[in-house]
Design a protein around this motif. Structure first.
Motif, PDB file in Angstrom:
ATOM      1  N   GLY A   1       0.810  -1.210   0.000  1.00  0.00           N
ATOM      2  CA  GLY A   1       0.000   0.000   0.000  1.00  0.00           C
ATOM      3  C   GLY A   1       0.841   1.257   0.000  1.00  0.00           C
ATOM      4  O   GLY A   1       1.953   1.267   0.546  1.00  0.00           O
TER       5      GLY A   1
ATOM      6  N   VAL B   1      -7.600  -8.157  -2.163  1.00  0.00           N
ATOM      7  CA  VAL B   1      -7.925  -6.761  -2.445  1.00  0.00           C
ATOM      8  C   VAL B   1      -9.402  -6.560  -2.139  1.00  0.00           C
ATOM      9  O   VAL B   1     -10.158  -7.520  -1.996  1.00  0.00           O
ATOM     10  CB  VAL B   1      -7.653  -6.367  -3.914  1.00  0.00           C
ATOM     11  CG1 VAL B   1      -6.193  -6.499  -4.250  1.00  0.00           C
ATOM     12  CG2 VAL B   1      -8.518  -7.198  -4.870  1.00  0.00           C
TER      13      VAL B   1
ATOM     14  N   ALA C   1      -3.358  -6.104  -0.469  1.00  0.00           N
ATOM     15  CA  ALA C   1      -3.056  -4.855  -1.161  1.00  0.00           C
ATOM     16  C   ALA C   1      -4.160  -3.866  -0.826  1.00  0.00           C
ATOM     17  O   ALA C   1      -5.321  -4.081  -1.180  1.00  0.00           O
ATOM     18  CB  ALA C   1      -2.972  -5.087  -2.666  1.00  0.00           C
TER      19      ALA C   1
ATOM     20  N   LEU D   1      -6.106  -0.122  -0.609  1.00  0.00           N
ATOM     21  CA  LEU D   1      -6.390   1.073  -1.396  1.00  0.00           C
ATOM     22  C   LEU D   1      -7.127   2.093  -0.556  1.00  0.00           C
ATOM     23  O   LEU D   1      -8.131   1.769   0.072  1.00  0.00           O
ATOM     24  CB  LEU D   1      -7.286   0.708  -2.590  1.00  0.00           C
ATOM     25  CG  LEU D   1      -6.629   0.185  -3.865  1.00  0.00           C
ATOM     26  CD1 LEU D   1      -7.713  -0.320  -4.803  1.00  0.00           C
ATOM     27  CD2 LEU D   1      -5.831   1.281  -4.545  1.00  0.00           C
TER      28      LEU D   1
ATOM     29  N   LYS E   1      -9.866   1.913  -9.771  1.00  0.00           N
ATOM     30  CA  LYS E   1      -8.664   1.690  -8.968  1.00  0.00           C
ATOM     31  C   LYS E   1      -8.545   0.224  -8.558  1.00  0.00           C
ATOM     32  O   LYS E   1      -7.455  -0.354  -8.516  1.00  0.00           O
ATOM     33  CB  LYS E   1      -8.702   2.574  -7.712  1.00  0.00           C
ATOM     34  CG  LYS E   1      -8.538   4.059  -7.982  1.00  0.00           C
ATOM     35  CD  LYS E   1      -7.097   4.396  -8.301  1.00  0.00           C
ATOM     36  CE  LYS E   1      -6.894   5.897  -8.387  1.00  0.00           C
ATOM     37  NZ  LYS E   1      -5.499   6.243  -8.760  1.00  0.00           N
TER      38      LYS E   1
ATOM     39  N   GLU F   1      -7.325  -1.746 -11.435  1.00  0.00           N
ATOM     40  CA  GLU F   1      -5.894  -1.479 -11.642  1.00  0.00           C
ATOM     41  C   GLU F   1      -5.025  -2.277 -10.675  1.00  0.00           C
ATOM     42  O   GLU F   1      -4.003  -2.861 -11.066  1.00  0.00           O
ATOM     43  CB  GLU F   1      -5.629   0.020 -11.473  1.00  0.00           C
ATOM     44  CG  GLU F   1      -4.177   0.425 -11.661  1.00  0.00           C
ATOM     45  CD  GLU F   1      -3.944   1.906 -11.393  1.00  0.00           C
ATOM     46  OE1 GLU F   1      -2.797   2.276 -11.091  1.00  0.00           O
ATOM     47  OE2 GLU F   1      -4.914   2.689 -11.483  1.00  0.00           O
ATOM     48  N   ILE F   2      -5.425  -2.319  -9.403  1.00  0.00           N
ATOM     49  CA  ILE F   2      -4.598  -3.017  -8.417  1.00  0.00           C
ATOM     50  C   ILE F   2      -4.668  -4.529  -8.601  1.00  0.00           C
ATOM     51  O   ILE F   2      -3.703  -5.245  -8.336  1.00  0.00           O
ATOM     52  CB  ILE F   2      -4.992  -2.590  -6.980  1.00  0.00           C
ATOM     53  CG1 ILE F   2      -3.818  -2.851  -6.023  1.00  0.00           C
ATOM     54  CG2 ILE F   2      -6.233  -3.305  -6.498  1.00  0.00           C
ATOM     55  CD1 ILE F   2      -4.002  -2.251  -4.651  1.00  0.00           C
TER      56      ILE F   2
ATOM     57  N   THR G   1      -2.215  -5.081 -11.414  1.00  0.00           N
ATOM     58  CA  THR G   1      -0.830  -4.798 -11.025  1.00  0.00           C
ATOM     59  C   THR G   1      -0.254  -5.879 -10.129  1.00  0.00           C
ATOM     60  O   THR G   1       0.889  -6.325 -10.316  1.00  0.00           O
ATOM     61  CB  THR G   1      -0.752  -3.437 -10.300  1.00  0.00           C
ATOM     62  OG1 THR G   1      -1.222  -2.417 -11.173  1.00  0.00           O
ATOM     63  CG2 THR G   1       0.680  -3.133  -9.871  1.00  0.00           C
ATOM     64  N   HIS G   2      -1.042  -6.291  -9.126  1.00  0.00           N
ATOM     65  CA  HIS G   2      -0.507  -7.222  -8.125  1.00  0.00           C
ATOM     66  C   HIS G   2      -1.016  -8.651  -8.306  1.00  0.00           C
ATOM     67  O   HIS G   2      -0.768  -9.501  -7.441  1.00  0.00           O
ATOM     68  CB  HIS G   2      -0.853  -6.715  -6.719  1.00  0.00           C
ATOM     69  CG  HIS G   2      -0.200  -5.409  -6.382  1.00  0.00           C
ATOM     70  ND1 HIS G   2       1.147  -5.288  -6.143  1.00  0.00           N
ATOM     71  CD2 HIS G   2      -0.716  -4.155  -6.261  1.00  0.00           C
ATOM     72  CE1 HIS G   2       1.436  -4.024  -5.886  1.00  0.00           C
ATOM     73  NE2 HIS G   2       0.326  -3.325  -5.945  1.00  0.00           N
TER      74      HIS G   2
END
Length: 541
Positions: free
Chosen positions: A59, A241, A267, A269, A276, A279-280, A283-284
């Protein structure tokens, strides 16, 4: 009988409801040592088990291992006890968005033996004041970006005497961070009892004096050892997430307790809007997602535009009814179900859920192991399968309100009365109908708003909707639909008529919305849950 307590400040135990007002607690299969500290179990103990170098939290541009999280929380715990005089049993309020620093503060305060009250950044001074007074909070930890409202609440409070800032960004340059910086990384956590209160969860009710639910150290582990183990089968390589605030027990479980209990990663946010979140996930390579149906609809659209969400092995939905069309489309595109479930702040987390290998569309699933659920009438008599009634549940966790006469309303005959209307089908799957106080009675018919919403969502022009009952002179109440249309659709009388006829064709015609109101947005909580009560309040304003 309650086990021994390690609290010097006995406020929490003194204000538990009388034992005769508790629900029946069934602990078969959930045995823990008489003395235990949940903060230690989720950090130091994980390092001892060999997860020290494994990523725990992601984070604000940083990743922290279990060893780093353990050292960080031990330093903060030392600062709390050595510099700020925290005693076991004191209540500590934490105000922050979802970030690693908030998790660290929660774990540190738990290690120090405090009773933690996590709060959302959206709350204003007046709302915070009610929580502070109810829990008699004397010390608060606050992300320095969110100090104003809490400082204003403290000025009017007879209890809150210390507001200490921490840096929720990756910089860690605020009062608490500086106090913790030079502390030793070893901390002998307070010897708390498994039956000591560790957490006060305030319910997100719409009106009145807030209710605080009281949860023990053992309860924090039970939700992981029940739901997360049985339904999620969490693995160390999982990445969690989600959108729910850590201040909600749904978010605290899904984004902190569950991953940390099993050596996985979370992760976090601060702004978990659907874009968002997508996106995460990309990404992860997130594998487990906790969010509301609205976000899953956005994810489905994003997949059509090329978003790669293939890393997700489990999608969890709770807090808001999962519409059948969303479930069906997710199944078509991913081949796996969205796992709908029901929980509650009083029960700490989910107690009925679908499973990956045992699910049914438009169903909430079956009770977890260790839990028993029934659908009953007003006298707590079980109703025949297929008949709507009140959902009641009991298991290893149950409702305990802090000094509140409303305990008698939620617990009856040893059962937790959830306030939901459900139907249990012949195969034992539970189906949500409506909140018991939200059932729309129109012209003598009982109409469940979520069923009408699901019908509306099957129309290609509908992006989102919320259904409420509004007073009507002839019918007592009528169904009113508040509808957000997809871009390019015309919010006109012809569209309203089209949607009404569509609903009549999908479900029983008497359930159609006699009033259709088009709107650009629907009121929602921070976790994306639609606030129908605000639509009702607007009617009476």
């Amino acid at each position: 009988m309650l086990g021994p307590s390690g609290h010097q400040d006995t406020y929490a135990r003194d204000n538990l409801p009388p034992i005769e007002e508790w629900p029946e607690i069934r602990l078969d299969g959930f045995q823990y040592p008489e003395w235990m500290n949940a903060g230690v179990e989720l950090t130091d103990r994980m390092v001892e088990r060999g997860f020290g170098d494994h990523t725990a939290l992601i984070g604000n541009g940083r990743q922290r291992t279990y060893k780093e999280l353990t050292d960080w929380t031990n330093r903060i715990a030392r600062a709390l006890t050595e510099d700020y005089g925290v005693k076991p049993g004191n209540r500590i309020l934490i105000r922050s968005a979802n970030n690693p620093a908030m998790v660290a503060c929660w774990l540190a305060a738990t290690k120090a033996g405090a009773v933690v009250v996590n709060t959302m950044p959206m709350l204003r001074a007046g709302e915070l004041a009610k929580i502070i007074d109810k829990a008699e909070v004397t010390l608060a930890l606050c992300d320095t970006r969110l100090m104003d409202e809490l400082v204003a609440a403290a000025k009017e409070s007879d209890f809150l005497t210390q507001v200490i800032g921490f840096d929720g960004t990756a910089n860690h340059d605020a009062e608490l961070d500086r106090a913790a910086l030079n502390k030793q990384v070893k901390f002998e956590a307070v010897k708390t009892g498994r039956d000591d209160v560790a957490l006060l969860g305030f319910t997100s009710g719409s009106t009145g004096v807030p209710k605080a639910t009281m949860h023990f150290h053992r309860d924090i582990l039970i939700i992981a050892d029940a739901y997360a183990r049985e339904v999620l089968n969490v693995r160390p390589d999982d990445v969690f997430v989600g959108s729910p605030p850590l201040a909600f027990t749904f978010g605290l479980g899904g984004l902190a307790v569950f991953p940390l209990r099993f050596g996985a990663s979370a992760a976090l946010l601060e702004n978990a809007s659907p874009p968002k979140l997508i996106e995460i996930i990309e990404t992860h390579k997130a594998t487990i997602c906790f969010t509301a149906p609205t976000a899953y609809r956005a994810m489905l659209s994003a997949m059509d535009s090329g978003a790669d969400l293939s890393s997700l092995r489990i999608a969890v939905s709770a807090g808001e009814t999962l519409p059948g069309p969303v479930f069906d489309e997710w199944m078509r595109k991913t081949g796996t179900p969205i796992l709908d479930g029901i929980g509650g702040t009083e029960m700490l987390h989910i107690f009925i859920s679908n499973r990956l290998n045992d699910f049914r569309a438009s169903s909430t699933g079956k009770p977890l192991m260790g839990y028993q659920a029934m659908v009953v009438d007003d006298d707590l008599n079980e109703v025949p399968r297929g008949t709507p009634g009140h959902l009641v549940v009991r298991g290893p966790i149950g409702c305990r309100y802090l000094a509140d006469d409303r305990q008698k309303n939620f617990v009856r005959g040893g059962w937790n009365v959830t306030g939901d209307t459900f139907v249990e089908d012949v195969d034992g799957y539970f189906h949500f109908a409506a909140r018991s106080d939200d059932m729309i009675v129109s012209g003598g018919y009982n109409i469940a708003g979520p069923e009408v919403e699901a019908a509306l969502l099957k129309h290609e022009a509908v992006q989102e909707c919320a259904v409420i009952g509004v007073p009507d002179e002839d019918r007592g109440m009528i169904v009113e639909a508040h509808v957000v249309l997809v871009a390019g659709s015309d919010p006109c009388d012809a569209m309203a008529k089209l949607l009404q006829e569509h609903v009549k064709a999908v479900i029983a015609p008497y359930k159609y919305p006699r009033s259709v109101i088009f709107t650009d947005t629907l009121p929602k909580t921070e976790s994306g849950k639609i606030q129908r009560f605000r639509l009702k309040q607007a009617l009476s304003a």
